[in-house]
Scaffold this active site. Structure first.
Site, PDB file in Angstrom:
ATOM      1  CG  ASP A   1     -23.102 -75.317  17.444  1.00  0.00           C
ATOM      2  OD1 ASP A   1     -21.996 -75.843  17.262  1.00  0.00           O
ATOM      3  OD2 ASP A   1     -24.179 -75.939  17.315  1.00  0.00           O
ATOM      4  CG  ASP A   2     -25.371 -70.404  17.874  1.00  0.00           C
ATOM      5  OD1 ASP A   2     -25.436 -71.268  16.976  1.00  0.00           O
ATOM      6  OD2 ASP A   2     -26.236 -70.271  18.742  1.00  0.00           O
TER       7      ASP A   2
ATOM      8  CE1 TYR B   1     -33.134 -72.946  17.368  1.00  0.00           C
ATOM      9  CE2 TYR B   1     -33.223 -72.873  14.961  1.00  0.00           C
ATOM     10  CZ  TYR B   1     -33.296 -72.236  16.190  1.00  0.00           C
ATOM     11  OH  TYR B   1     -33.525 -70.888  16.227  1.00  0.00           O
TER      12      TYR B   1
ATOM     13  CG  HIS C   1     -24.283 -72.329  22.016  1.00  0.00           C
ATOM     14  ND1 HIS C   1     -24.711 -73.349  22.839  1.00  0.00           N
ATOM     15  CD2 HIS C   1     -24.924 -72.485  20.839  1.00  0.00           C
ATOM     16  CE1 HIS C   1     -25.588 -74.098  22.166  1.00  0.00           C
ATOM     17  NE2 HIS C   1     -25.732 -73.598  20.948  1.00  0.00           N
TER      18      HIS C   1
HETATM   19 NI    NI Z   1     -26.809 -72.841  16.881  1.00  0.00          NI
END
Ligand code: NI
Length: 254
Positions: free
Chosen positions: A79-80, A171, A221
């Site tokens: 993610d991210d 989240y 991440h």
């Molecule tokens: Ni995230």
């Protein structure tokens, strides 16, 4: 080696395997189902009323045990990103190992890194949507959520020619009211690597290695060097234990 595809018998399968932690993911308490399938209370599966559009298949240990397939599978998810340096290193490492992963991209991080997104597609990874900014979607209001997700859809489609079909809410914050607005499959995770907190390669590897089971979706991440190092180390270690790495789409049959 042929990749495993789990037949879950649902026209549209929505995987909602959620590891509850840090008070996140609590947006949809209503209709929550808890399964005692894992020791240490690791698993939570949430079920909302997704009406006609989405049916949900809960992916659990029993389904895995009954699958007619040798070996074990896990999905690494990131993610991210994308991150200019670390995503590139990760892609190099995955390519070297012939491993496919899933990337949930944050819209605002994409600009200037279009080439990395193209690489993900070309190298066989699955690209998903992680909204535009890292906001709590259940607090943002439906209009804002749709806009944030749609904006990211368009950015990614503009690069790859394909609209992502999988969404991971920042989240893990989500509820059924939001689902009504978007025709996407929401993907949570079953193991949080805690890479965002540990920031230590060996600790991240150990944390995942002690929890991992067949069929897990691992949250990481690709914006930290320690996460990338840990992910590649996990690939090496888990492959030795008989695991194959697949995208989340290969864990969910539509
Ligand atoms: Ni995230």
């Amino acid at each position: 080696m042929g990749k495993k595809r789990w037949k879950l018998g649902q026209k549209t399968a929505l995987l909602m395997a959620v590891l509850m932690l840090e008070g996140s993911c609590l947006g949809a308490a209503a209709g929550m189902l808890r399964f005692g399938g894992r020791e240490n209370g690791g698993w939570e599966n949430r079920r909302g009323d997704y009406s006609a559009r989405h049916q949900m298949a809960v992916y659990d240990a029993a389904a895995k045990a009954n699958a007619e397939s040798p070996g074990k599978v896990v999905a690494l998810t990131f993610d991210d990103g994308p991150h200019e340096t670390y995503t590139a290193l990760l892609l190099d490492g995955l390519k070297e190992r012939g491993v496919k992963a899933t990337f949930f991209l944050m819209g605002q991080s994409i600009e200037g890194k279009e080439e990395l997104v193209r690489r993900m597609q070309q190298e066989g990874h699955l690209i998903g949507n992680h909204s535009y900014q890292h906001i709590q979607l259940t607090k943002a209001g439906e209009g804002t959520v749709c806009e944030a997700v749609e904006r990211t859809e368009e950015i990614i489609e503009g690069i790859t020619g394909e609209r992502p079909r999988y969404l991971r809410p920042p989240y893990g914050d989500w509820n059924e009211n939001l689902e009504c607005q978007l025709d996407m499959t929401t993907v949570f995770w079953s193991i949080d690597s805690l890479d965002w907190k540990l920031k230590n390669t060996e600790k991240i590897v150990e944390n995942v290695e002690k929890k991992v089971r067949d069929g897990d979706i691992i949250l990481m991440h690709d914006i930290f060097s320690t996460s990338v190092e840990a992910a590649l180390e996990l690939v090496d270690r888990l492959e030795k234990k008989g695991y194959q790495f697949v995208t989340v789409e290969e864990l969910i049959i539509e």
